[in-house]
Each structure stands twice: as C-alpha cells, then as structure tokens.
Design a protein around this motif. Sequence first.
Motif, PDB file in Angstrom:
ATOM      1  N   VAL A 154       0.715  -1.072  -0.066  1.00 50.18           N
ATOM      2  CA  VAL A 154       0.177   0.005   0.185  1.00 50.18           C
ATOM      3  C   VAL A 154       0.858   1.429  -0.061  1.00 50.18           C
ATOM      4  N   SER A 155       0.367   2.110  -0.385  1.00 48.38           N
ATOM      5  CA  SER A 155       0.817   3.423  -0.863  1.00 48.38           C
ATOM      6  C   SER A 155       0.801   4.049   0.023  1.00 48.38           C
ATOM      7  N   TYR A 156      -0.302   4.230   1.031  1.00 48.85           N
ATOM      8  CA  TYR A 156      -0.412   5.080   1.695  1.00 48.85           C
ATOM      9  C   TYR A 156      -0.646   4.410   2.887  1.00 48.85           C
ATOM     10  N   GLY A 157      -1.190   5.969   4.164  1.00 46.90           N
ATOM     11  CA  GLY A 157      -1.949   4.975   5.093  1.00 46.90           C
ATOM     12  C   GLY A 157      -0.773   5.220   5.988  1.00 46.90           C
ATOM     13  N   GLU A 158      -1.282   4.655   6.870  1.00 52.30           N
ATOM     14  CA  GLU A 158      -0.701   3.718   8.658  1.00 52.30           C
ATOM     15  C   GLU A 158       0.353   2.988   7.899  1.00 52.30           C
ATOM     16  N   TYR A 159       0.100   2.114   7.566  1.00 52.22           N
ATOM     17  CA  TYR A 159       0.496   0.548   6.348  1.00 52.22           C
ATOM     18  C   TYR A 159       2.254   1.296   5.922  1.00 52.22           C
ATOM     19  N   PHE A 160       1.486   2.112   5.579  1.00 49.99           N
ATOM     20  CA  PHE A 160       3.209   2.674   4.507  1.00 49.99           C
ATOM     21  C   PHE A 160       3.645   3.542   5.548  1.00 49.99           C
ATOM     22  N   ARG A 161       3.189   4.160   6.133  1.00 47.12           N
ATOM     23  CA  ARG A 161       3.801   5.204   6.909  1.00 47.12           C
ATOM     24  C   ARG A 161       5.096   4.557   8.112  1.00 47.12           C
ATOM     25  N   VAL A 162       4.804   3.477   9.176  1.00 42.37           N
ATOM     26  CA  VAL A 162       4.832   2.996   9.724  1.00 42.37           C
ATOM     27  C   VAL A 162       5.799   1.382   9.600  1.00 42.37           C
ATOM     28  N   CYS A 163       5.352   0.441   8.232  1.00 45.40           N
ATOM     29  CA  CYS A 163       6.076  -0.137   7.533  1.00 45.40           C
ATOM     30  C   CYS A 163       6.476  -0.191   6.500  1.00 45.40           C
ATOM     31  N   GLN A 164       6.786   0.977   5.843  1.00 40.63           N
ATOM     32  CA  GLN A 164       7.516   1.566   4.451  1.00 40.63           C
ATOM     33  C   GLN A 164       8.254   0.116   3.763  1.00 40.63           C
ATOM     34  N   GLY A 165       6.850  -0.432   3.878  1.00 38.11           N
ATOM     35  CA  GLY A 165       7.011  -1.961   2.002  1.00 38.11           C
ATOM     36  C   GLY A 165       7.643  -3.530   3.015  1.00 38.11           C
ATOM     37  N   SER A 166       7.945  -3.128   4.371  1.00 40.04           N
ATOM     38  CA  SER A 166       8.754  -4.260   4.919  1.00 40.04           C
ATOM     39  C   SER A 166       8.221  -4.876   5.377  1.00 40.04           C
ATOM     40  N   LEU A 167       8.011  -6.211   5.347  1.00 40.38           N
ATOM     41  CA  LEU A 167       7.160  -7.593   5.025  1.00 40.38           C
ATOM     42  C   LEU A 167       7.050  -7.409   6.696  1.00 40.38           C
ATOM     43  N   ARG A 168       8.622  -8.033   7.800  1.00 44.20           N
ATOM     44  CA  ARG A 168       8.832  -7.825   8.240  1.00 44.20           C
ATOM     45  C   ARG A 168       7.999  -6.778   9.835  1.00 44.20           C
ATOM     46  N   ARG A 169       7.949  -5.988   9.044  1.00 39.77           N
ATOM     47  CA  ARG A 169       7.273  -4.679   9.690  1.00 39.77           C
ATOM     48  C   ARG A 169       5.611  -4.717   9.909  1.00 39.77           C
ATOM     49  N   VAL A 170       5.480  -5.816   8.835  1.00 44.95           N
ATOM     50  CA  VAL A 170       4.009  -5.507   8.509  1.00 44.95           C
ATOM     51  C   VAL A 170       3.221  -6.940   9.928  1.00 44.95           C
ATOM     52  N   ILE A 171       4.216  -7.964  10.079  1.00 47.43           N
ATOM     53  CA  ILE A 171       3.659  -9.426  10.413  1.00 47.43           C
ATOM     54  C   ILE A 171       4.129  -8.774  11.681  1.00 47.43           C
ATOM     55  N   LEU A 172       5.370  -7.914  12.638  1.00 49.99           N
ATOM     56  CA  LEU A 172       5.439  -7.708  13.797  1.00 49.99           C
ATOM     57  C   LEU A 172       4.691  -6.530  14.273  1.00 49.99           C
ATOM     58  N   GLN A 173       3.984  -5.997  13.410  1.00 49.29           N
ATOM     59  CA  GLN A 173       3.212  -4.102  13.551  1.00 49.29           C
ATOM     60  C   GLN A 173       2.820  -4.775  15.200  1.00 49.29           C
ATOM     61  N   PRO A 174       2.974  -3.904  15.792  1.00 47.80           N
ATOM     62  CA  PRO A 174       1.747  -4.344  17.399  1.00 47.80           C
ATOM     63  C   PRO A 174       0.597  -4.180  17.160  1.00 47.80           C
ATOM     64  N   PHE A 175      -0.387  -5.306  17.318  1.00 48.66           N
ATOM     65  CA  PHE A 175      -1.433  -5.381  18.249  1.00 48.66           C
ATOM     66  C   PHE A 175      -2.322  -6.072  16.575  1.00 48.66           C
ATOM     67  N   THR A 227      -2.968 -11.538  16.525  1.00 44.59           N
ATOM     68  CA  THR A 227      -3.017 -11.963  17.326  1.00 44.59           C
ATOM     69  C   THR A 227      -2.066 -13.353  17.714  1.00 44.59           C
ATOM     70  N   CYS A 228      -1.516 -13.846  16.366  1.00 44.36           N
ATOM     71  CA  CYS A 228      -0.403 -14.342  16.352  1.00 44.36           C
ATOM     72  C   CYS A 228       0.710 -14.306  16.175  1.00 44.36           C
ATOM     73  N   ALA A 229       1.001 -12.752  16.180  1.00 44.95           N
ATOM     74  CA  ALA A 229       1.988 -12.464  16.605  1.00 44.95           C
ATOM     75  C   ALA A 229       2.664 -11.689  18.054  1.00 44.95           C
ATOM     76  N   LEU A 230       1.066 -11.871  18.706  1.00 44.80           N
ATOM     77  CA  LEU A 230       1.362 -11.584  19.895  1.00 44.80           C
ATOM     78  C   LEU A 230       1.754 -12.863  21.004  1.00 44.80           C
ATOM     79  N   THR A 231       2.442 -12.388  22.338  1.00 42.15           N
ATOM     80  CA  THR A 231       2.924 -13.521  23.134  1.00 42.15           C
ATOM     81  C   THR A 231       1.771 -13.744  23.780  1.00 42.15           C
ATOM     82  N   THR A 232       1.119 -12.106  24.445  1.00 39.76           N
ATOM     83  CA  THR A 232       1.003 -12.838  25.694  1.00 39.76           C
ATOM     84  C   THR A 232      -0.512 -11.512  25.011  1.00 39.76           C
ATOM     85  N   VAL A 233      -1.642 -12.061  25.282  1.00 37.52           N
ATOM     86  CA  VAL A 233      -3.756 -11.656  25.069  1.00 37.52           C
ATOM     87  C   VAL A 233      -4.373 -11.393  26.186  1.00 37.52           C
ATOM     88  N   TYR A 234      -4.043 -10.271  26.449  1.00 33.98           N
ATOM     89  CA  TYR A 234      -5.002  -9.906  27.806  1.00 33.98           C
ATOM     90  C   TYR A 234      -4.891 -10.569  28.752  1.00 33.98           C
TER      91      TYR A 234
END
Length: 147
Positions: free
Chosen positions: A38-59, A62-69
């Motif tokens: 995506v070339s705009y919005g939060e994912y573009f701004r925060v993840c900058q085209g990085s697959l790793r950043r997309v997967i590990l972006q907080p929250f 659910t599967c990327a979280l080691t604790t839930v609630y």
Amino acid sequence: MPLSDRELFARLIKCEAEGEGEIGMKAVATVVMNRVHVSYGEYFRVCQGSLRRVILQPFQFTCALTTVYGQYNPQNIYNMRPDDFHYQIADWALSGNKLSGLGRALWYYNPYSSVCATYFPKTKTGIYVTRIAQHCFYNPTPLYAKT
C-alpha cells in the motif's frame, strides 16, 4: 537465530488461517502483501514496504502476540512449525499473486457470527468486501489515507 521473512510469513499464514483451508490462507497472505505494497496511510508510514514490519507491527495479528489480555498466547508464530504447504502459500504471495475478489483488502477478522460488520474497525477506515470461510475482509475507505 532470527527467523527469515519467508519463514515468519509461513508461520503467520499457518497460525492465522490454517483452519480456513487453502483459499483462507491465500486470503490472509493477500492481505499481508496488500499492507506491504500500500502506498499511503498507516501501513505505508509505519511499515515502509517491509514484510517483517507488517507482520510484527504491534496489535495487528493475534498470532504475532505472545500475550493476549495479560495471558500467555500459546498459538503464536514462535510456536508454529510451518509445513511445506505454508511455505508454498507464502511463496505464492511473495511472487505477486493475489486472491481474486479481495481487491485492496487490508484487514480481516473472525466475527464469530454469520454476519460481517459493514465497517472495520470502528473508525470506519475499512469497508466490507467479502467473506471467506470464517473471516470477513475489508478494503480501505478514504479515511484510511488519513491514518
């Protein structure tokens, strides 16, 4: 040893959608890659085209979280052991393939109901596009560009 992006992706696919069958896993993989490209919005701004950043972006997944609630989440990407099939789906998506009918979907969720909400999340940045198995999928609205 850190996980490669490909392995992290295969683990996420297994964890998030293994019970949804091949189409469901391809749908999840498509959403992840839509966020990467995506070339705009939060994912573009925060993840900058990085697959790793997309997967590990907080929250985001659910599967990327080691604790839930406040509780340990045993179903997380670090506990997953992907099979060849999960790598095949990851490679399919990494090669530029997309599941038709999803459009530019950036979100999905399981409503634990037969009805999908018109908008997701509550900020109305996503609008319902389709349902695949138990997951509802959402394309970005013009509000998403402002995130």
